[in-house]
Design an enzyme around this catalytic site. Structure first.
Site: not given
Ligand code: F6R
Length: 237
Positions: A67, A128, A130, A135
């Site tokens: 992303d 959450d 995701h 989301e």
């Molecule tokens: C990042 C992504 C997100 C993260 C998620 C966890 O490219 O796609 O889904 O993997 O938000 O983030 P962290 O690792 O910072 O807890």
């Protein structure tokens, strides 16, 4: 679904880095799906160490990031920058082999991914549930798309920005169907703020927990520390 639980993020990251290195050695032109955020940082550090120690070369590897933010204020706030500074600048990956979704034509990303075929997709998970920026209540049939970040995600990601006002509100992300097209998926989750998402994921498919789509895939491993795995132990007792 396989589950590996280790005490520390260091141990988990070492195992994941070793798996990536062994894939790159057996298939030098393999395709990796990569994530940003805190979860994979140590994995990337270990990959850099292995490259510097001449244990592996990424010369022919292709990468597709999950992303990218839209309308970030400064380049430093982008996931391009994050990847450059946590991995790409320090290994021998060819710039042409690095891919990010383009918000102007998101659907092209799916075509490119299907053509290349992702061998191994690395994922983190949001509190959450995701994955990517898909989301809760995103369709399980979604392909690469533009999405609005939830308040929770904006709050969680504010730690990477000067202030919460600087966190972009929109992103372009691989869809859930796109993610599922990878041959193998590794998800890393550490810390107690991930335990609810992990236990929900393991309860079966549920559109309110996007990561639960992973139950449909036949080659997924969750790499968890004790805190993220806390509730699954309780469920198993
Ligand atoms: C990042 C992504 C997100 C993260 C998620 C966890 O490219 O796609 O889904 O993997 O938000 O983030 P962290 O690792 O910072 O807890």
């Amino acid at each position: 679904m396989e589950i590996t639980v280790e005490k520390s993020k260091e141990e988990l990251s070492r195992l994941i880095a070793d798996e990536i290195i062994s894939l790159v050695k057996t298939k030098p032109s393999c395709v990796l799906g990569l994530a940003t955020g805190s979860s994979p940082i140590l994995v990337y550090k270990y990959l850099i160490e292995a490259y510097k120690a001449k244990k592996v070369s990424f010369k022919h590897v292709k990468t597709f990031n999950l992303d990218e933010y839209i309308n970030y204020k400064e380049y430093k706030d982008s996931y391009h920058y994050f990847m450059d500074h946590n991995l790409f600048d320090y290994i021998d990956l060819e710039r042409n082999n690095i891919h990010f979704p383009n918000p102007e034509k998101p659907e092209e990303y799916d075509k490119d991914i299907l053509k290349a075929g992702i061998d191994l997709q690395l994922l983190g998970i949001g509190a959450d549930g995701h994955i990517g920026f898909n989301e809760p209540n995103t369709s399980f049939d979604s392909i690469t798309n533009i999405t609005t970040l939830t308040k929770q995600t904006i709050k969680d990601n504010a730690r990477f920005f000067k202030s919460i006002e600087d966190v972009p509100t929109h992103a372009v992300t691989m869809g859930l169907k796109t993610i599922l097209s990878a041959k193998e998926i590794i998800l890393i989750a550490t810390g107690s703020n991930k335990k609810d998402a992990i236990s929900k994921l393991l309860k079966g498919e549920d559109i309110s927990c996007p990561a639960s789509i992973l139950n449909r895939h036949s080659n997924v491993t969750l790499y968890l520390d004790n805190e993220a795995a806390k509730d699954i132990h309780q469920n198993n007792n």
